[in-house]
Design an enzyme around this catalytic site. Sequence first.
Site, PDB file in Angstrom:
ATOM      1  N   SER A 106       0.813  -1.219   0.000  1.00  0.00           N
ATOM      2  CA  SER A 106       0.000   0.000   0.000  1.00  0.00           C
ATOM      3  C   SER A 106       0.842   1.262   0.000  1.00  0.00           C
ATOM      4  O   SER A 106       0.313   2.357  -0.196  1.00  0.00           O
ATOM      5  CB  SER A 106      -0.929   0.015   1.218  1.00  0.00           C
ATOM      6  OG  SER A 106      -0.174  -0.039   2.419  1.00  0.00           O
ATOM      7  N   HIS A 127      -1.965  -2.628  -6.302  1.00  0.00           N
ATOM      8  CA  HIS A 127      -2.531  -2.380  -4.979  1.00  0.00           C
ATOM      9  C   HIS A 127      -4.053  -2.424  -5.020  1.00  0.00           C
ATOM     10  O   HIS A 127      -4.707  -1.522  -5.562  1.00  0.00           O
ATOM     11  CB  HIS A 127      -2.052  -1.011  -4.460  1.00  0.00           C
ATOM     12  CG  HIS A 127      -2.600  -0.677  -3.111  1.00  0.00           C
ATOM     13  ND1 HIS A 127      -2.977   0.599  -2.746  1.00  0.00           N
ATOM     14  CD2 HIS A 127      -2.864  -1.461  -2.031  1.00  0.00           C
ATOM     15  CE1 HIS A 127      -3.435   0.583  -1.510  1.00  0.00           C
ATOM     16  NE2 HIS A 127      -3.376  -0.649  -1.057  1.00  0.00           N
ATOM     17  N   GLU A 139      -4.631   0.299  -7.896  1.00  0.00           N
ATOM     18  CA  GLU A 139      -3.531   1.191  -8.266  1.00  0.00           C
ATOM     19  C   GLU A 139      -2.435   0.344  -8.915  1.00  0.00           C
ATOM     20  O   GLU A 139      -2.007  -0.667  -8.349  1.00  0.00           O
ATOM     21  CB  GLU A 139      -2.970   1.899  -7.041  1.00  0.00           C
ATOM     22  CG  GLU A 139      -3.912   2.925  -6.434  1.00  0.00           C
ATOM     23  CD  GLU A 139      -3.344   3.581  -5.190  1.00  0.00           C
ATOM     24  OE1 GLU A 139      -3.533   4.800  -5.026  1.00  0.00           O
ATOM     25  OE2 GLU A 139      -2.726   2.865  -4.372  1.00  0.00           O
ATOM     26  N   ASN A 177      -3.458   6.387  -0.520  1.00  0.00           N
ATOM     27  CA  ASN A 177      -2.947   6.439   0.849  1.00  0.00           C
ATOM     28  C   ASN A 177      -2.144   7.695   1.130  1.00  0.00           C
ATOM     29  O   ASN A 177      -1.953   8.061   2.296  1.00  0.00           O
ATOM     30  CB  ASN A 177      -2.112   5.192   1.159  1.00  0.00           C
ATOM     31  CG  ASN A 177      -2.982   4.033   1.594  1.00  0.00           C
ATOM     32  OD1 ASN A 177      -4.047   4.222   2.166  1.00  0.00           O
ATOM     33  ND2 ASN A 177      -2.548   2.824   1.288  1.00  0.00           N
TER      34      ASN A 177
END
Length: 492
Positions: A106, A127, A139, A177
């Site tokens: 992540s 991800h 992602e 994130n």
Amino acid sequence: MGAGIAEVAACGGHYVKIFDWIPEAVPRALEKVRLSLNKSVSRGKLAPAAAEDIERRIAPVTSLYGLGDAGLVIEAIIEDFDSKRQLIQDLEDILPSDSIIASNTSSFSITKLAAGLVYANRVIGMHFFNPAQIMELVEVIPGLVTDKATLSTILETAKAWNKVGVQARSTPGFIVNRIARPFYAEALRLVTEGSEPATIDYLMREAGRFPMGPFELMDLIGNDVNFAVTKSVFDGFYQSARFAPSLYQQALVEAGFHGRKTGRGFYLYGEEATKSPPPLEAPQPPPKEVRLAGGDFLTKGVLARLQEAFPAAGGIEKAEGDDLLALADQATVRLTDGRTAAQVAFEENEPNSVIIDLAYDYETVSVLAMAPGPQCSRSAHQSAVGLFQAAGYRVVTFDDVPGLVVMRTVAMLINEAAEAALQQVASCSDIDLAMQKGTRYPAGPFQWSRTIGIQRINRVLRNLLACYGEERYRTCPLLQRSLWSGKHLDED
């Protein structure tokens, strides 16, 4: 997460092998897949025969060598850099040179994970978001030496699996994130200054239209996990103050208060759990004298509701850039521009100043937050409450903090999104897509910025910086350039 990814791949028609160092984890994963498929069958989304076919396409193996004929291996182990790097090195020794190795990390650098490998060109980030079988976003993160064929194959694979693949540069936190950090950070900052988590959550849901408030979401994710991701991004950016972890959250982690999974986090769970009613203002009579200012794209909704509630209201002339909304008896009501009501009262020489918070859509939301300054009289505050109650809003009086709750959070999300776009992490359109698909925010940050307006966002950020004097609140150069050029962020 591994079980969810296996289900996604099998649903996409692939034969899937799963492996875990802990032997009992594999049957647990298979059971999770079976339960998930049965749920889809019970909801009429999947035929029973199709569910059985999907299950048959997933097979356990007892060692890494059992993966030796795979064309794609996705690692979804613990978020620990050394463990992931060692696994990727082991896989290189087992897999053919044309097999792709994808990491579900992540936040870790794909370039660093692949460093030193003979075939670093076939390592890439993939991800997924939890739960992988439900969340649409993936992602896709190439490292510096990832080749175009690997990138193209993974983007096509994500599409074939009915996922939205968004390409991002290999930088700490990638898109979601990284950009989501202010959603948690500003809420944590407000709590350390004395605000209540439950009130913040209520306002972010009801006024901001976010699917969950930051504290209930952190408790769901796990404070240990959320804190670790923040720390990883913080360290990845060489301890930039923009991503500084919260001492408040750190204390919860150290105490073992990780959230729902431990029975206590920001809230209590289980038998001891109690739910407090939202702190709504008691009904107040409508003000006797009301005057309304002209609106813009953001404020036209609230002003239309006020005009409908007070059809005889007079008008107000105001200077350009002034966020004055209404005069209600002695109260002067403005939309927050990042200053506190106390500061507005002092600088504008209006002691009965009241500020209101941002809402996702003033025409349809039912809840609105406001803050009177310490100089504001009780009767003026009640007039402001009655003003908005007459227009159909339920009113929450919040602490007099800079930018209040929703405006402050959204402005900081936009600022970080602009920073990511400036650094070529992803395009503006892909950032908006990722933030909506990966977090289910009501709008992407650049969509929010069009609604709020670039001038107002810059003003809010400048005032936050002036109040706190911290690098965390500095305005991204892309936002400043957009203000000066007259072009919107996604046109620059």
